[in-house]
Design a protein around this motif. Sequence first.
Motif, short mmCIF file in Angstrom:
data_model
loop_
_atom_site.label_atom_id
_atom_site.label_comp_id
_atom_site.label_asym_id
_atom_site.label_seq_id
_atom_site.Cartn_x
_atom_site.Cartn_y
_atom_site.Cartn_z
N ALA A 1 0.86 -1.25 0.04
CA ALA A 1 0.09 0.14 -0.19
C ALA A 1 0.91 1.16 0.08
CB ALA A 1 -0.88 0.04 1.33
N CYS A 2 0.93 2.06 -0.93
CA CYS A 2 1.46 3.47 -1.18
C CYS A 2 0.63 4.32 -1.52
CB CYS A 2 2.55 3.06 -2.40
SG CYS A 2 3.97 1.79 -2.09
N SER A 3 1.23 5.59 -1.62
CA SER A 3 0.53 6.61 -1.92
C SER A 3 -0.19 6.62 -3.26
CB SER A 3 1.47 8.02 -1.91
OG SER A 3 2.17 7.93 -2.97
N PRO A 4 -1.32 7.26 -3.63
CA PRO A 4 -2.09 7.06 -4.83
C PRO A 4 -1.03 7.38 -6.19
CG PRO A 4 -3.54 8.14 -3.29
CD PRO A 4 -1.96 8.07 -2.41
N GLU A 5 -0.16 8.48 -5.68
CA GLU A 5 0.82 9.21 -6.78
C GLU A 5 2.07 7.83 -7.10
OE1 GLU A 5 -0.75 12.51 -4.57
OE2 GLU A 5 0.61 10.86 -3.77
N ARG A 6 2.43 6.99 -6.09
CA ARG A 6 3.26 6.23 -6.23
C ARG A 6 2.63 4.92 -7.07
NH1 ARG A 6 8.49 5.74 -2.67
NH2 ARG A 6 8.84 7.80 -2.18
N MET A 7 1.45 4.47 -6.62
CA MET A 7 0.63 3.37 -7.17
C MET A 7 0.24 3.97 -8.63
SD MET A 7 -1.56 2.09 -4.19
CE MET A 7 -2.09 0.45 -4.70
N ASN A 8 0.04 5.04 -8.89
CA ASN A 8 -0.20 5.39 -10.35
C ASN A 8 0.94 5.25 -11.38
OD1 ASN A 8 -2.97 5.95 -9.79
ND2 ASN A 8 -2.53 8.17 -9.44
N GLN A 9 2.16 5.49 -10.56
CA GLN A 9 3.22 5.49 -11.41
C GLN A 9 3.65 4.02 -11.67
OE1 GLN A 9 6.49 8.69 -10.41
NE2 GLN A 9 7.44 6.86 -9.49
N ASP A 10 3.27 3.19 -10.64
CA ASP A 10 3.44 1.70 -11.05
C ASP A 10 2.59 1.32 -12.25
OD1 ASP A 10 5.09 1.21 -8.91
OD2 ASP A 10 3.82 -0.04 -7.88
N THR A 11 1.28 1.84 -12.24
CA THR A 11 0.42 1.47 -13.39
C THR A 11 0.95 2.03 -14.64
OG1 THR A 11 -1.63 1.58 -11.83
CG2 THR A 11 -1.98 1.98 -14.06
N TRP A 12 1.43 3.34 -14.57
CA TRP A 12 1.78 3.97 -15.92
C TRP A 12 3.32 2.82 -16.41
CZ3 TRP A 12 7.13 5.17 -15.94
CH2 TRP A 12 7.63 5.67 -17.18
N LEU A 13 4.04 2.51 -15.42
CA LEU A 13 5.36 1.77 -15.93
C LEU A 13 4.75 0.39 -16.49
CD1 LEU A 13 8.15 1.48 -16.35
CD2 LEU A 13 8.48 0.59 -13.93
N THR A 14 3.85 -0.21 -15.76
CA THR A 14 3.28 -1.62 -16.17
C THR A 14 2.69 -1.35 -17.71
OG1 THR A 14 2.95 -2.26 -14.00
CG2 THR A 14 1.74 -3.29 -15.79
N THR A 15 2.02 -0.41 -17.72
CA THR A 15 1.38 0.07 -19.07
C THR A 15 2.56 0.08 -20.32
OG1 THR A 15 -0.48 0.67 -18.26
CG2 THR A 15 -0.19 1.26 -20.49
N PHE A 16 3.36 1.06 -19.81
CA PHE A 16 4.56 1.27 -20.63
C PHE A 16 5.37 0.20 -21.12
CE2 PHE A 16 8.92 2.54 -21.45
CZ PHE A 16 8.77 3.49 -22.60
N LEU A 17 5.71 -0.58 -20.32
CA LEU A 17 6.15 -1.94 -20.68
C LEU A 17 5.28 -2.81 -21.50
CD1 LEU A 17 8.21 -2.91 -17.44
CD2 LEU A 17 9.25 -1.85 -19.29
N GLN A 18 4.19 -2.92 -21.47
CA GLN A 18 3.42 -4.02 -22.15
C GLN A 18 3.12 -3.43 -23.64
OE1 GLN A 18 1.24 -6.99 -19.33
NE2 GLN A 18 0.73 -4.57 -18.82
N GLN A 19 3.57 -2.22 -23.77
CA GLN A 19 3.25 -1.70 -25.20
C GLN A 19 4.26 -1.89 -26.17
OE1 GLN A 19 2.65 2.52 -24.03
NE2 GLN A 19 0.69 2.14 -24.02
N ARG A 20 5.19 -2.95 -26.04
CA ARG A 20 6.21 -3.68 -26.77
C ARG A 20 7.11 -2.49 -27.17
NH1 ARG A 20 5.03 -8.22 -29.94
NH2 ARG A 20 6.11 -7.30 -31.47
N PRO A 21 7.70 -1.75 -26.31
CA PRO A 21 8.67 -0.54 -26.77
C PRO A 21 9.85 -0.99 -27.67
CG PRO A 21 9.12 -1.39 -24.42
CD PRO A 21 7.61 -2.20 -24.82
N ARG A 22 10.20 -0.36 -28.25
CA ARG A 22 11.38 -0.32 -28.95
C ARG A 22 12.67 -0.29 -28.11
NH1 ARG A 22 10.93 -0.42 -34.60
NH2 ARG A 22 8.92 0.56 -35.36
N TRP A 23 13.76 -0.92 -28.09
CA TRP A 23 14.94 -0.73 -27.35
C TRP A 23 15.94 -0.54 -28.14
CZ3 TRP A 23 19.06 -4.44 -26.76
CH2 TRP A 23 18.95 -5.58 -27.53
N GLU A 24 16.99 0.53 -27.55
CA GLU A 24 18.42 0.89 -28.01
C GLU A 24 19.27 0.94 -27.05
OE1 GLU A 24 18.06 4.44 -30.18
OE2 GLU A 24 16.77 3.91 -31.87
N LEU A 25 20.33 0.04 -27.08
CA LEU A 25 21.46 0.05 -25.84
C LEU A 25 22.58 0.56 -26.48
CD1 LEU A 25 22.21 -0.72 -23.38
CD2 LEU A 25 22.81 -3.10 -24.10
N ASP A 26 23.28 1.52 -25.93
CA ASP A 26 24.50 2.09 -26.42
C ASP A 26 25.56 2.18 -25.36
OD1 ASP A 26 26.76 3.41 -27.57
OD2 ASP A 26 25.60 5.46 -27.62
#
Length: 245
Positions: A83-108
Amino acid sequence: MAITGCGGQGGDAARPSDSSGLWDRTFVSADDAGRQLVPGTRVRLTFTPGTVAAEAGCNHLTGRLAVEGDRLVVTDVGGTMMACSPERMNQDTWLTTFLQQRPRWELDADTLVLTTGDDRLRLVDVRSAEPDRPLAGTRWSLESLVEGESASSVPRGADVRLTFGDGRVEGSTTCTDFDGAASVGQGTISVSRLTTRARKCAAELEALDEKVRGRLSGEISFRIRGDKLALTRADGRGMELRAAP
């Protein structure tokens, strides 16, 4: 953290032909301009073959990972239920969504850039951004308990901390203050002769007390990455701690 609208790509980063450069590495969000994270938080991604572990300030998340060319395919994301603050939990949700959108990756080298249709996330290898903290003299605070492949959060109100140094370990489980001998070897710590000073606690904290003390005896493997310490017993029980500010 750098999250910006996905305009021109720019830069000299090259997309590698294989994913070997990702494995067994941890990356944290860079500090340059872009979307602001909740104060005191960073995005953290750890890649091992077939798995990505993620943090965005609240829960510990894990998901299945496949690399398809220049795309990361992340599925079956789950994690702890802290259980975290709403702001932190929203940030978790954002990252989960971002990662599941098949992001392109570039490693340098030490810089990893992930891009979706709308966002661009720039991270750097944790060993560049956060050099490993020393085991001795650092005040380590418990973040989660590990049982094999699963991790669980600590109860609200818990303040579990450890400090190693001069052949000793001292700390508190919240309910019990303790100190004892701690012999540090190559990747291992042998803890013995703990003396304790207990006080009355709520039932939930007393249950935590028992679990922590059960993990803090005998030979324990340890690993430090940046400001995180992992302690693991041979039976798979362990603790994940972070260096206190």
